[in-house]
Design an enzyme around this catalytic site. Structure first.
Site, short mmCIF file in Angstrom:
data_model
loop_
_atom_site.label_atom_id
_atom_site.label_comp_id
_atom_site.label_asym_id
_atom_site.label_seq_id
_atom_site.Cartn_x
_atom_site.Cartn_y
_atom_site.Cartn_z
CE LYS A 81 -4.50 0.10 2.13
NZ LYS A 81 -5.19 0.22 3.41
C1 E4P Z 1 -8.45 0.91 3.32
O1 E4P Z 1 -7.65 0.18 2.79
C2 E4P Z 1 -8.30 1.51 4.66
O2 E4P Z 1 -7.65 0.59 5.49
C3 E4P Z 1 -9.63 1.78 5.34
O3 E4P Z 1 -10.71 1.40 4.53
C4 E4P Z 1 -9.75 3.12 5.97
O4 E4P Z 1 -11.02 3.22 6.56
P1 E4P Z 1 -11.40 4.30 7.65
O5 E4P Z 1 -11.73 5.57 6.96
O6 E4P Z 1 -12.61 3.71 8.31
O7 E4P Z 1 -10.23 4.42 8.58
#
Ligand code: E4P
Length: 212
Positions: A81
Protein backbone atom coordinates in the site's frame (compact mmCIF):
# COMPACT_ATOMS: atom_id res chain seq x y z
CA UNK A 1 -17.55 -8.39 -6.63
CA UNK A 2 -14.78 -9.53 -4.32
CA UNK A 3 -15.00 -8.80 -0.59
CA UNK A 4 -11.85 -8.02 1.40
CA UNK A 5 -11.72 -7.67 5.16
CA UNK A 6 -10.35 -4.31 6.35
CA UNK A 7 -8.62 -5.35 9.56
CA UNK A 8 -5.32 -6.50 11.03
CA UNK A 9 -7.00 -8.71 13.63
CA UNK A 10 -5.94 -12.34 13.18
CA UNK A 11 -9.01 -13.42 15.12
CA UNK A 12 -11.40 -11.61 12.78
CA UNK A 13 -9.58 -12.80 9.65
CA UNK A 14 -9.44 -16.40 10.89
CA UNK A 15 -13.20 -16.40 11.43
CA UNK A 16 -13.97 -15.48 7.80
CA UNK A 17 -10.78 -16.56 6.01
CA UNK A 18 -12.48 -19.26 3.92
CA UNK A 19 -15.12 -16.84 2.63
CA UNK A 20 -13.30 -13.55 2.01
CA UNK A 21 -11.17 -12.78 -1.03
CA UNK A 22 -8.43 -10.74 0.61
CA UNK A 23 -7.40 -8.41 3.45
CA UNK A 24 -6.41 -4.76 3.69
CA UNK A 25 -4.53 -3.33 6.65
CA UNK A 26 -3.28 0.16 7.39
CA UNK A 27 -0.88 1.57 10.02
CA UNK A 28 -3.73 2.48 12.40
CA UNK A 29 -5.19 -1.05 12.25
CA UNK A 30 -1.76 -2.69 12.66
CA UNK A 31 -0.83 -0.40 15.59
CA UNK A 32 -4.00 -1.54 17.41
CA UNK A 33 -2.77 -5.15 17.30
CA UNK A 34 0.74 -4.44 18.70
CA UNK A 35 3.75 -6.77 18.28
CA UNK A 36 6.01 -7.13 15.25
CA UNK A 37 4.54 -5.89 11.96
CA UNK A 38 6.30 -8.52 9.87
CA UNK A 39 5.28 -11.38 12.15
CA UNK A 40 1.66 -10.21 12.16
CA UNK A 41 1.70 -9.97 8.36
CA UNK A 42 3.19 -13.45 8.07
CA UNK A 43 0.44 -14.82 10.29
CA UNK A 44 -2.30 -13.06 8.28
CA UNK A 45 -0.87 -14.14 4.91
CA UNK A 46 -0.83 -17.78 6.02
CA UNK A 47 -4.58 -17.65 6.71
CA UNK A 48 -5.72 -17.09 3.13
CA UNK A 49 -4.36 -17.21 -0.41
CA UNK A 50 -5.85 -13.84 -1.43
CA UNK A 51 -4.02 -10.50 -1.49
CA UNK A 52 -3.06 -8.89 1.82
CA UNK A 53 -2.30 -5.15 1.66
CA UNK A 54 0.42 -3.77 3.95
CA UNK A 55 1.29 -0.08 3.99
CA UNK A 56 4.71 1.58 3.92
CA UNK A 57 5.49 4.39 6.37
CA UNK A 58 8.21 6.30 4.47
CA UNK A 59 7.23 9.45 2.65
CA UNK A 60 10.17 9.45 0.20
CA UNK A 61 10.25 7.30 -2.93
CA UNK A 62 13.48 5.55 -2.02
CA UNK A 63 12.29 4.67 1.49
CA UNK A 64 8.94 3.45 0.17
CA UNK A 65 10.62 1.17 -2.35
CA UNK A 66 13.02 -0.18 0.28
CA UNK A 67 10.17 -0.92 2.72
CA UNK A 68 8.07 -2.42 -0.08
CA UNK A 69 10.81 -4.87 -1.07
CA UNK A 70 11.18 -5.97 2.56
CA UNK A 71 7.42 -6.41 3.04
CA UNK A 72 7.09 -8.25 -0.27
CA UNK A 73 9.51 -10.88 1.06
CA UNK A 74 7.11 -11.80 3.89
CA UNK A 75 4.76 -13.78 1.60
CA UNK A 76 3.73 -14.20 -2.03
CA UNK A 77 0.30 -12.66 -1.45
CA UNK A 78 1.55 -9.33 -0.04
CA UNK A 79 0.38 -6.16 -1.81
CA UNK A 80 2.18 -2.93 -1.00
CA UNK A 81 0.00 0.00 0.00
CA UNK A 82 1.45 3.30 -1.14
CA UNK A 83 -0.07 6.69 -0.30
CA UNK A 84 -1.27 8.88 -3.17
CA UNK A 85 1.56 11.42 -3.41
CA UNK A 86 4.01 12.29 -6.19
CA UNK A 87 6.75 10.41 -4.31
CA UNK A 88 4.31 7.53 -3.93
CA UNK A 89 3.54 7.42 -7.65
CA UNK A 90 7.27 7.23 -8.44
CA UNK A 91 7.51 4.30 -6.05
CA UNK A 92 4.50 2.61 -7.69
CA UNK A 93 6.13 2.95 -11.12
CA UNK A 94 9.32 1.36 -9.84
CA UNK A 95 7.58 -1.44 -7.93
CA UNK A 96 5.31 -2.21 -10.85
CA UNK A 97 8.40 -2.57 -13.08
CA UNK A 98 9.80 -5.04 -10.50
CA UNK A 99 6.56 -7.06 -10.54
CA UNK A 100 5.55 -6.08 -6.98
CA UNK A 101 1.77 -5.54 -6.59
CA UNK A 102 0.66 -2.16 -5.25
CA UNK A 103 -2.48 -0.64 -3.76
CA UNK A 104 -2.61 3.16 -3.98
CA UNK A 105 -4.30 4.35 -0.82
CA UNK A 106 -5.81 7.60 0.49
CA UNK A 107 -7.48 8.32 -2.85
CA UNK A 108 -10.25 10.93 -2.78
CA UNK A 109 -10.67 11.97 -6.43
CA UNK A 110 -10.80 10.53 -9.93
CA UNK A 111 -7.66 12.47 -10.97
CA UNK A 112 -5.70 10.79 -8.18
CA UNK A 113 -7.03 7.44 -9.35
CA UNK A 114 -6.03 8.30 -12.93
CA UNK A 115 -2.44 8.88 -11.81
CA UNK A 116 -2.40 5.63 -9.88
CA UNK A 117 -3.49 3.72 -13.00
CA UNK A 118 -1.03 5.59 -15.24
CA UNK A 119 1.81 4.59 -12.89
CA UNK A 120 0.82 0.92 -13.07
CA UNK A 121 -0.93 0.41 -9.72
CA UNK A 122 -2.51 -3.02 -9.27
CA UNK A 123 -5.28 -1.59 -7.06
CA UNK A 124 -6.60 1.83 -6.15
CA UNK A 125 -8.48 2.55 -2.93
CA UNK A 126 -10.97 5.43 -2.92
CA UNK A 127 -12.00 6.17 0.71
CA UNK A 128 -15.75 6.63 0.37
CA UNK A 129 -16.54 6.95 4.08
CA UNK A 130 -14.02 9.73 4.67
CA UNK A 131 -15.40 11.59 1.61
CA UNK A 132 -18.95 11.24 2.95
CA UNK A 133 -17.75 12.42 6.39
CA UNK A 134 -16.90 15.76 4.78
CA UNK A 135 -20.26 16.06 3.07
CA UNK A 136 -18.89 14.80 -0.25
CA UNK A 137 -20.27 11.86 -2.22
CA UNK A 138 -17.86 8.93 -2.03
CA UNK A 139 -19.81 6.69 -4.36
CA UNK A 140 -19.90 9.41 -7.01
CA UNK A 141 -16.09 9.43 -6.94
CA UNK A 142 -16.08 5.64 -7.38
CA UNK A 143 -18.48 5.95 -10.31
CA UNK A 144 -16.17 8.54 -11.96
CA UNK A 145 -13.10 6.34 -11.44
CA UNK A 146 -14.82 3.33 -13.00
CA UNK A 147 -15.84 5.44 -16.00
CA UNK A 148 -12.34 6.89 -16.46
CA UNK A 149 -10.74 3.43 -16.22
CA UNK A 150 -13.31 2.05 -18.67
CA UNK A 151 -12.60 4.88 -21.15
CA UNK A 152 -8.93 3.95 -21.36
CA UNK A 153 -8.98 0.25 -20.57
CA UNK A 154 -6.88 0.58 -17.41
CA UNK A 155 -6.59 -2.73 -15.60
CA UNK A 156 -6.04 -1.20 -12.13
CA UNK A 157 -8.75 -2.66 -9.90
CA UNK A 158 -10.95 -0.45 -7.75
CA UNK A 159 -11.16 -1.33 -4.05
CA UNK A 160 -13.95 0.65 -2.41
CA UNK A 161 -12.44 1.49 1.00
CA UNK A 162 -13.38 3.32 4.19
CA UNK A 163 -16.68 1.47 4.04
CA UNK A 164 -18.96 2.50 6.89
CA UNK A 165 -22.14 0.50 6.29
CA UNK A 166 -23.86 -2.15 4.19
CA UNK A 167 -25.32 0.46 1.82
CA UNK A 168 -21.77 1.33 0.70
CA UNK A 169 -21.32 -2.32 -0.29
CA UNK A 170 -24.64 -2.44 -2.15
CA UNK A 171 -23.74 0.70 -4.10
CA UNK A 172 -20.24 -0.62 -4.86
CA UNK A 173 -21.77 -3.75 -6.38
CA UNK A 174 -24.37 -1.78 -8.34
CA UNK A 175 -21.62 0.40 -9.81
CA UNK A 176 -19.55 -2.65 -10.72
CA UNK A 177 -16.57 -1.92 -8.44
CA UNK A 178 -14.06 -4.78 -8.46
CA UNK A 179 -13.74 -5.07 -4.69
CA UNK A 180 -15.13 -3.64 -1.45
CA UNK A 181 -12.95 -3.84 1.64
CA UNK A 182 -15.13 -3.89 4.71
CA UNK A 183 -14.66 -3.78 8.48
CA UNK A 184 -15.50 -6.99 10.36
CA UNK A 185 -18.83 -5.61 11.66
CA UNK A 186 -20.03 -4.76 8.14
CA UNK A 187 -18.78 -8.11 6.80
CA UNK A 188 -20.96 -9.91 9.34
CA UNK A 189 -23.95 -7.67 8.57
CA UNK A 190 -23.72 -8.62 4.88
CA UNK A 191 -24.88 -12.14 5.80
CA UNK A 192 -27.72 -11.10 8.09
CA UNK A 193 -31.42 -10.53 7.65
CA UNK A 194 -33.99 -10.89 10.46
CA UNK A 195 -36.42 -12.59 8.04
CA UNK A 196 -33.81 -15.29 7.39
CA UNK A 197 -33.55 -16.04 11.13
CA UNK A 198 -37.33 -15.89 11.52
CA UNK A 199 -37.78 -18.13 8.47
CA UNK A 200 -35.40 -20.79 9.78
CA UNK A 201 -37.12 -20.76 13.16
CA UNK A 202 -40.56 -21.16 11.59
CA UNK A 203 -39.47 -23.98 9.26
CA UNK A 204 -37.94 -25.89 12.18
CA UNK A 205 -41.04 -25.36 14.36
CA UNK A 206 -43.35 -26.55 11.55
CA UNK A 207 -41.13 -29.58 11.00
CA UNK A 208 -41.18 -30.38 14.72
CA UNK A 209 -44.96 -29.98 14.91
CA UNK A 210 -45.68 -32.23 11.97
CA UNK A 211 -43.02 -34.90 12.44
CA UNK A 212 -41.72 -34.53 15.97
C1 E4P B 1 -8.45 0.91 3.32
O1 E4P B 1 -7.65 0.18 2.79
C2 E4P B 1 -8.30 1.51 4.66
O2 E4P B 1 -7.65 0.59 5.49
C3 E4P B 1 -9.63 1.78 5.34
O3 E4P B 1 -10.71 1.40 4.53
C4 E4P B 1 -9.75 3.12 5.97
O4 E4P B 1 -11.02 3.22 6.56
P1 E4P B 1 -11.40 4.30 7.65
O5 E4P B 1 -11.73 5.57 6.96
O6 E4P B 1 -12.61 3.71 8.31
O7 E4P B 1 -10.23 4.42 8.58
Amino acid sequence: MRIFLDTASVQEIRELADLIDGVTTNPSLVAKEGGSFQELLGEICALLPGPVSAEVLSLETEGMVREARELARVADNIVIKIPMTIAGMRAVKQLSAEGIDTNVTLVFSSTQALWAAKCGATYVSPFVGRIDDRAGNGMEVVDDILEVYGNYGYTTEVIVASVRHVRHVVESALLGADIATVPYKVARQLFDHPLTDEGIERFLKDWEKARG
